[in-house]
Write a protein that holds these residues in place. Structure first.
Motif, mmCIF file in Angstrom:
data_model
loop_
_atom_site.group_PDB
_atom_site.id
_atom_site.type_symbol
_atom_site.label_atom_id
_atom_site.label_comp_id
_atom_site.label_asym_id
_atom_site.label_seq_id
_atom_site.Cartn_x
_atom_site.Cartn_y
_atom_site.Cartn_z
ATOM 1 N N TRP A 1 0.766 -1.128 -0.078
ATOM 2 C CA TRP A 1 -0.094 0.072 -0.155
ATOM 3 C C TRP A 1 0.864 1.256 0.093
ATOM 4 C CZ3 TRP A 1 -2.834 1.757 5.048
ATOM 5 C CH2 TRP A 1 -1.779 1.660 6.121
ATOM 6 N N ALA A 2 2.248 1.277 0.342
ATOM 7 C CA ALA A 2 3.158 2.315 0.232
ATOM 8 C C ALA A 2 3.212 2.931 -1.081
ATOM 9 C CB ALA A 2 4.414 2.107 0.874
ATOM 10 N N SER A 3 2.817 2.040 -2.133
ATOM 11 C CA SER A 3 3.165 2.443 -3.497
ATOM 12 C C SER A 3 1.648 3.080 -4.095
ATOM 13 C CB SER A 3 3.738 1.286 -4.553
ATOM 14 O OG SER A 3 2.967 0.459 -4.300
ATOM 15 N N LEU A 4 0.644 3.176 -3.549
ATOM 16 C CA LEU A 4 -0.689 3.541 -4.007
ATOM 17 C C LEU A 4 -0.967 4.916 -4.057
ATOM 18 C CD1 LEU A 4 -2.614 0.439 -2.708
ATOM 19 C CD2 LEU A 4 -1.640 0.756 -5.092
ATOM 20 N N ALA A 5 -1.880 5.400 -4.859
ATOM 21 C CA ALA A 5 -2.324 7.012 -4.813
ATOM 22 C C ALA A 5 -3.761 7.066 -5.016
ATOM 23 C CB ALA A 5 -1.549 7.706 -5.534
ATOM 24 N N PHE A 6 -4.458 8.101 -4.603
ATOM 25 C CA PHE A 6 -5.882 8.152 -5.044
ATOM 26 C C PHE A 6 -6.257 9.541 -5.197
ATOM 27 C CE2 PHE A 6 -10.114 9.080 -3.396
ATOM 28 C CZ PHE A 6 -10.841 8.513 -4.372
ATOM 29 N N ALA A 7 -7.044 9.778 -5.872
ATOM 30 C CA ALA A 7 -7.563 11.426 -6.275
ATOM 31 C C ALA A 7 -9.017 11.198 -6.452
ATOM 32 C CB ALA A 7 -6.855 11.724 -7.705
ATOM 33 N N GLY A 8 -9.338 12.339 -5.682
ATOM 34 C CA GLY A 8 -10.920 12.363 -5.740
ATOM 35 C C GLY A 8 -11.549 12.349 -4.270
ATOM 36 N N ASP A 9 -12.710 12.936 -3.998
ATOM 37 C CA ASP A 9 -13.457 12.857 -2.752
ATOM 38 C C ASP A 9 -14.302 11.609 -2.890
ATOM 39 O OD1 ASP A 9 -12.610 15.358 -2.016
ATOM 40 O OD2 ASP A 9 -14.246 16.431 -3.054
ATOM 41 N N ARG A 10 -14.664 10.878 -1.796
ATOM 42 C CA ARG A 10 -15.471 9.764 -1.306
ATOM 43 C C ARG A 10 -16.116 9.656 -0.264
ATOM 44 N NH1 ARG A 10 -13.476 5.076 -2.493
ATOM 45 N NH2 ARG A 10 -11.877 5.717 -3.963
ATOM 46 N N GLU A 11 -17.191 8.640 -0.149
ATOM 47 C CA GLU A 11 -17.951 8.619 1.206
ATOM 48 C C GLU A 11 -17.626 7.133 1.573
ATOM 49 O OE1 GLU A 11 -20.324 10.561 2.434
ATOM 50 O OE2 GLU A 11 -20.014 12.223 0.828
ATOM 51 N N TYR A 12 -17.141 7.193 2.816
ATOM 52 C CA TYR A 12 -16.879 6.078 3.393
ATOM 53 C C TYR A 12 -17.987 5.209 4.063
ATOM 54 C CZ TYR A 12 -12.003 7.776 3.316
ATOM 55 O OH TYR A 12 -10.808 8.166 2.953
ATOM 56 N N PRO A 13 -18.052 4.116 3.836
ATOM 57 C CA PRO A 13 -18.977 3.259 4.674
ATOM 58 C C PRO A 13 -19.044 3.354 5.963
ATOM 59 C CG PRO A 13 -17.298 1.931 3.911
ATOM 60 C CD PRO A 13 -16.840 3.014 3.449
ATOM 61 N N GLU A 14 -20.073 3.238 6.780
ATOM 62 C CA GLU A 14 -20.030 2.995 8.406
ATOM 63 C C GLU A 14 -19.431 2.026 8.971
ATOM 64 O OE1 GLU A 14 -23.183 3.587 11.976
ATOM 65 O OE2 GLU A 14 -23.996 3.406 9.893
ATOM 66 N N PHE A 15 -18.649 2.200 10.052
ATOM 67 C CA PHE A 15 -17.657 1.350 10.697
ATOM 68 C C PHE A 15 -18.588 0.616 11.596
ATOM 69 C CE2 PHE A 15 -13.115 -0.130 10.518
ATOM 70 C CZ PHE A 15 -13.413 -1.238 11.369
ATOM 71 N N PRO A 16 -18.942 -0.787 11.522
ATOM 72 C CA PRO A 16 -19.561 -1.339 12.708
ATOM 73 C C PRO A 16 -18.969 -1.309 14.304
ATOM 74 C CG PRO A 16 -18.901 -3.175 11.378
ATOM 75 C CD PRO A 16 -18.654 -1.827 10.649
ATOM 76 N N VAL A 17 -19.455 -0.858 15.198
ATOM 77 C CA VAL A 17 -18.987 -0.853 16.666
ATOM 78 C C VAL A 17 -19.935 -1.339 17.730
ATOM 79 C CG1 VAL A 17 -17.183 0.966 16.043
ATOM 80 C CG2 VAL A 17 -19.552 1.389 16.984
ATOM 81 N N PRO A 18 -19.673 -2.339 18.434
ATOM 82 C CA PRO A 18 -20.561 -2.535 19.587
ATOM 83 C C PRO A 18 -20.881 -1.319 20.480
ATOM 84 C CG PRO A 18 -18.402 -3.392 20.054
ATOM 85 C CD PRO A 18 -18.431 -2.907 18.707
ATOM 86 N N ASP A 19 -22.112 -1.664 21.243
ATOM 87 C CA ASP A 19 -22.654 -0.696 22.123
ATOM 88 C C ASP A 19 -21.519 -0.366 23.524
ATOM 89 O OD1 ASP A 19 -23.123 -2.845 23.466
ATOM 90 O OD2 ASP A 19 -25.218 -2.710 23.579
ATOM 91 N N PHE A 20 -20.627 -1.194 23.452
ATOM 92 C CA PHE A 20 -19.799 -1.169 24.681
ATOM 93 C C PHE A 20 -18.521 -0.540 24.200
ATOM 94 C CE2 PHE A 20 -19.136 -5.601 23.150
ATOM 95 C CZ PHE A 20 -17.901 -5.679 22.939
ATOM 96 N N VAL A 21 -18.476 0.183 22.987
ATOM 97 C CA VAL A 21 -17.115 0.704 22.552
ATOM 98 C C VAL A 21 -17.323 2.388 22.110
ATOM 99 C CG1 VAL A 21 -15.696 0.925 20.439
ATOM 100 C CG2 VAL A 21 -15.832 -1.352 21.493
ATOM 101 N N LYS A 22 -16.581 3.219 22.667
ATOM 102 C CA LYS A 22 -16.799 4.486 22.353
ATOM 103 C C LYS A 22 -15.413 4.960 21.372
ATOM 104 C CE LYS A 22 -16.434 9.109 24.579
ATOM 105 N NZ LYS A 22 -16.310 9.979 25.814
ATOM 106 N N THR A 23 -15.940 5.583 20.506
ATOM 107 C CA THR A 23 -14.906 5.995 19.264
ATOM 108 C C THR A 23 -14.874 7.763 19.257
ATOM 109 O OG1 THR A 23 -16.470 6.285 17.716
ATOM 110 C CG2 THR A 23 -15.572 4.156 17.952
ATOM 111 N N THR A 24 -13.705 7.826 18.812
ATOM 112 C CA THR A 24 -13.184 9.232 18.523
ATOM 113 C C THR A 24 -12.529 9.409 17.270
ATOM 114 O OG1 THR A 24 -12.846 9.506 21.162
ATOM 115 C CG2 THR A 24 -11.799 11.457 19.611
#
Length: 235
Positions: free
Chosen positions: A20-43
């Motif tokens: 992956w160190a040799s990859l590049a991307f151009a443009g905006d994108r919408e990321y999918p929602e990351f599933p997390v359990p209810d006992f996890v707090k994300t920042t």
């Protein structure tokens, strides 16, 4: 589910499945929602960051339950499409969701709790292409290798962090970049030197150019000099 125990380098390659160190991307994108359990707090750490040419979203998390509870949640979510790699103190879970690689990096903070990071990157997008110009636009000293090139946008403040390696001395690096950057219109505002046995071992350099600020550190480790350059400027 696949589970592997291996070294850090081997684990990273197994999780990513590509250089992956040799990859590049151009443009905006919408990321999918990351599933997390209810006992996890994300920042959110970085909503828009580019690591060696690869765009990604990064989050930190804390869990009120231990590592195994988190693993059980993702086993239920992703089933046989879950990749489980151990590289202590970390355990890395990954899953291919369409064109995205979703990764959970987890470690136990104590016997009853866990913490770690979540990341989403379009590793399987047809829009990704080889990028042979890491460090482009930065005055990389001849003979140096660009190890990391990370870009991020945080609330209108754009930053870029480069890590470079070379077998030239710290003094050679400091002299080169001071002269090269001054020729490019940068002004030195600070420098700090640490030496051992009359040999320059560590050098910090801060330069400004308009609203741009560049912090550089040169440090010798095991015969190699590593440069960390952090460039910050308004969007």
């Amino acid at each position: 589910m696949q589970r592997v125990t291996m070294t850090l380098v081997g684990a990273v390659m197994a999780v990513l499945g590509c250089a992956w160190a040799s990859l590049a991307f151009a443009g905006d994108r919408e990321y999918p929602e990351f599933p997390v359990p209810d006992f996890v707090k994300t920042t959110m750490v970085a909503d828009d960051v580019t690591y060696n040419g690869v765009p990604m979203r990064l989050m930190e998390f804390s869990s009120t339950k231990p590592e195994e509870a988190l693993v059980a949640f993702y086993e239920a979510q992703w089933g046989d499409e879950l990749r489980d790699v151990t590289m202590r103190p970390w355990r890395v879970l990954s899953h291919k969701n369409g064109e995205y690689l979703m990764t959970v990096q987890v470690t136990e903070s104590n016997e009853m709790r866990a913490r770690g990071n979540l990341s989403i990157a379009p590793m399987f997008s047809g829009a990704l292409k080889a990028d042979k110009e890491l460090g482009k636009g930065f005055p990389v000293m001849p003979g140096s290798k660009v190890l990391n090139d990370i870009r991020s946008n945080d609330g209108g403040k754009v930053s870029r962090t480069l890590v470079l390696g070379s077998n030239r001395s710290v003094r050679h690096h400091a002299n080169y970049y001071r002269k090269r950057l001054e020729d490019m219109g940068w002004q030195e505002s600070f420098h700090d030197i640490q030496s051992a046995s009359n040999r320059l071992k560590d050098h910090n350099l801060v330069l400004t150019k308009g609203e741009q600020r560049l912090n550089m550190n040169f440090a010798e480790t095991a015969g190699q000099t590593y440069t960390v350059a952090v460039l910050v400027h308004p969007e």
